[in-house]
Design a protein around this motif. Structure first.
Motif, mmCIF file in Angstrom:
data_model
loop_
_atom_site.group_PDB
_atom_site.id
_atom_site.type_symbol
_atom_site.label_atom_id
_atom_site.label_comp_id
_atom_site.label_asym_id
_atom_site.label_seq_id
_atom_site.Cartn_x
_atom_site.Cartn_y
_atom_site.Cartn_z
ATOM 1 N N CYS A 1 57.949 49.284 39.313
ATOM 2 C CA CYS A 1 57.095 48.489 39.447
ATOM 3 C C CYS A 1 55.028 49.415 39.403
ATOM 4 O O CYS A 1 54.879 50.983 39.224
ATOM 5 C CB CYS A 1 57.087 48.756 41.759
ATOM 6 S SG CYS A 1 56.371 48.295 41.931
ATOM 7 N N LYS A 2 54.751 48.717 38.972
ATOM 8 C CA LYS A 2 53.166 48.938 38.536
ATOM 9 C C LYS A 2 51.588 48.112 39.108
ATOM 10 O O LYS A 2 51.982 47.083 38.802
ATOM 11 C CB LYS A 2 53.344 48.829 37.078
ATOM 12 C CG LYS A 2 52.376 49.461 36.154
ATOM 13 C CD LYS A 2 52.206 50.013 34.827
ATOM 14 C CE LYS A 2 50.818 50.350 34.045
ATOM 15 N NZ LYS A 2 51.428 50.537 32.878
ATOM 16 N N VAL B 1 53.065 51.999 46.594
ATOM 17 C CA VAL B 1 54.163 51.628 45.883
ATOM 18 C C VAL B 1 55.488 51.751 47.370
ATOM 19 O O VAL B 1 55.947 53.251 46.894
ATOM 20 C CB VAL B 1 54.492 51.972 44.255
ATOM 21 C CG1 VAL B 1 55.762 50.912 44.426
ATOM 22 C CG2 VAL B 1 53.248 51.445 44.249
ATOM 23 N N SER B 2 56.422 51.173 47.304
ATOM 24 C CA SER B 2 57.596 51.275 48.161
ATOM 25 C C SER B 2 58.519 50.391 47.563
ATOM 26 O O SER B 2 58.254 49.437 47.170
ATOM 27 C CB SER B 2 57.185 51.554 49.870
ATOM 28 O OG SER B 2 57.069 49.894 50.748
ATOM 29 N N VAL C 1 48.950 53.071 39.394
ATOM 30 C CA VAL C 1 49.907 53.989 39.833
ATOM 31 C C VAL C 1 51.217 52.967 39.905
ATOM 32 O O VAL C 1 51.365 51.695 38.903
ATOM 33 C CB VAL C 1 50.543 53.836 41.412
ATOM 34 C CG1 VAL C 1 50.737 54.277 42.182
ATOM 35 C CG2 VAL C 1 48.452 54.480 41.959
ATOM 36 N N GLU C 2 52.544 54.301 39.234
ATOM 37 C CA GLU C 2 53.411 53.875 38.591
ATOM 38 C C GLU C 2 54.729 54.316 38.694
ATOM 39 O O GLU C 2 54.894 55.931 39.123
ATOM 40 C CB GLU C 2 53.760 53.811 37.090
ATOM 41 C CG GLU C 2 54.724 52.906 36.217
ATOM 42 C CD GLU C 2 55.028 53.128 34.943
ATOM 43 O OE1 GLU C 2 54.388 52.402 33.903
ATOM 44 O OE2 GLU C 2 55.906 53.637 34.614
ATOM 45 N N THR D 1 57.566 46.590 46.853
ATOM 46 C CA THR D 1 56.226 45.996 47.554
ATOM 47 C C THR D 1 54.873 47.278 47.463
ATOM 48 O O THR D 1 54.836 48.144 47.420
ATOM 49 C CB THR D 1 56.976 46.983 49.395
ATOM 50 O OG1 THR D 1 57.611 45.523 49.228
ATOM 51 C CG2 THR D 1 55.454 46.368 50.302
ATOM 52 N N ILE D 2 54.008 46.394 47.616
ATOM 53 C CA ILE D 2 52.509 46.893 47.150
ATOM 54 C C ILE D 2 51.948 46.970 47.893
ATOM 55 O O ILE D 2 51.425 45.926 48.392
ATOM 56 C CB ILE D 2 52.199 46.493 45.805
ATOM 57 C CG1 ILE D 2 53.831 46.817 44.226
ATOM 58 C CG2 ILE D 2 50.754 47.293 45.013
ATOM 59 C CD1 ILE D 2 53.015 46.393 43.167
ATOM 60 N N ARG D 3 50.769 47.140 48.133
ATOM 61 C CA ARG D 3 49.974 47.418 49.858
ATOM 62 C C ARG D 3 48.238 48.429 48.806
ATOM 63 O O ARG D 3 48.582 49.399 48.330
ATOM 64 C CB ARG D 3 50.104 48.413 50.782
ATOM 65 C CG ARG D 3 51.201 47.789 51.342
ATOM 66 C CD ARG D 3 51.926 48.155 52.450
ATOM 67 N NE ARG D 3 52.984 48.483 53.178
ATOM 68 C CZ ARG D 3 54.226 48.410 53.612
ATOM 69 N NH1 ARG D 3 54.200 49.529 52.152
ATOM 70 N NH2 ARG D 3 55.521 48.294 53.878
ATOM 71 N N HIS D 4 47.140 47.546 49.346
ATOM 72 C CA HIS D 4 46.114 47.451 49.047
ATOM 73 C C HIS D 4 44.728 46.863 49.528
ATOM 74 O O HIS D 4 45.004 46.387 50.448
ATOM 75 C CB HIS D 4 45.743 47.162 47.733
ATOM 76 C CG HIS D 4 44.484 47.749 46.859
ATOM 77 N ND1 HIS D 4 43.370 47.194 47.396
ATOM 78 C CD2 HIS D 4 44.174 49.024 46.041
ATOM 79 C CE1 HIS D 4 42.436 48.064 46.494
ATOM 80 N NE2 HIS D 4 43.453 49.061 45.560
#
Length: 311
Positions: free
Chosen positions: A173-174, A184-185, A207-208, A225-228
């Motif tokens: 996941c990138k 990232v989770s 982030v990878e 799951t990606i948060r920003h």
């Protein structure tokens, strides 16, 4: 009263007066020391905060309000903002005596809340507002200084996929080129998880995350799951095998099939050549024997010869 008793009483009174005087002097001395100590403590209690650093990130187009102190103008003496941007330096300030300064003249302004607290207002935050904001404020009893590093949020490009690594299935996941870094989770746990953060040019961060899957994990139910800070909601991705990706087991299988087909082709070709050679040998052995045939004289010559005899 006897002379001795009078003398004893006088001595006793004198002694009591001396003790009282001594106690009074001690009390005054203690009070003085207490006052001095209170004065020293009062002076030492003046609050000073020097260059406290804060890092803040805001979305493009948002209105930003920066505070330097929670004091009101009943206590404040002055506040001044020294702003260092990429293309210019400027300052905005105001004092309790009514004096003000503004060398920015670009929309930034000092404002007050309903409680008379001062703050710096920045409308429609853009990349032109990115920089270092230093605030200095003084009030009755102390001063506060802050250094605020202002940055603008940039959303990352996101992707997720599955790949084979050392004969093991790995989910990747990138979140690439974001500012600040994304988080990232995974929805499932694996044998191991690795997180790599790369700082690119101009502060953009990649982030990878790699998750080594266990054999019992169903990849259809696996999610990343990606948060920003730029997004109102989190992004959820389901990793899939990349298009055109060939699993490691297919490669040796294809190679074996190719070798088999090539061998079969040459074997068939050799068999056809052998059969042709056998047929050639058989046809030569069964060919009929040749017979000697006398030359037959033409009929016309024969008739001519007979006629010549009779004549």
């Amino acid at each position: 009263m006897l002379p001795n008793e009078s003398l004893a009483a006088a001595y006793s009174l004198k002694k009591n007066n001396t003790i009282l005087l001594a106690f009074s002097l001690y009390s005054m001395s203690s009070l003085s020391e207490t006052n001095q100590s209170t004065s020293v403590n009062s002076s030492a209690s003046a609050h000073t905060l020097t260059d406290a650093i804060r890092n803040l990130t805001f979305n493009p187009g948002s209105d930003v309000d920066l505070t330097c102190s929670n004091k009101t103008w009943n206590e404040m003496m002055y506040v001044i903002w020294k702003i260092k941007l990429e293309y210019k330096n400027c300052k905005i300030g105001f004092s309790s005596t009514g004096q003000s300064t503004d060398t920015c003249s670009d929309g930034r302004s000092l404002r007050n809340t309903s409680r008379s607290q001062s703050y710096l207002h920045i409308p429609n935050f853009t990349t032109d507002d990115v920089g270092v904001y230093k605030c200095e404020s003084a009030y009755n009893g102390g001063n506060e200084n802050y250094v605020i590093n202002m940055a603008i949020a940039v959303p990352p490009s996101i992707s997720a996929w599955l790949e084979q690594r050392d004969k093991k299935m790995v989910a990747v996941c990138k979140a690439e080129g974001g500012k600040p870094a994304a988080t990232v989770s995974w929805s499932h746990k694996g044998n191991s998880t690795s997180l790599e953060t790369l700082l690119g040019s101009e502060g953009f961060i990649t982030v990878e995350s790699r998750l080594e899957l266990t054999e019992d994990v169903n990849t259809e139910n696996l999610a990343c799951t990606i948060r920003h800070i730029y997004w109102d909601k989190e992004r959820i991705l389901i990793p899939k095998l990349k298009k055109g990706y060939i699993p490691w087991l297919v490669v040796p299988t294809v190679a074996v099939v190719c070798v088999f087909l090539v061998g079969l082709f040459f074997a068939q070709k050799k068999l056809i050549m052998w059969r042709r050679s056998q047929q050639s040998d058989t046809s030569q052995s069964k060919s009929p024997p040749t017979e000697d045939v006398d030359e037959v004289e033409p009929y016309a010559s024969y008739i001519q010869r007979v006629n010549s005899i009779y004549n």
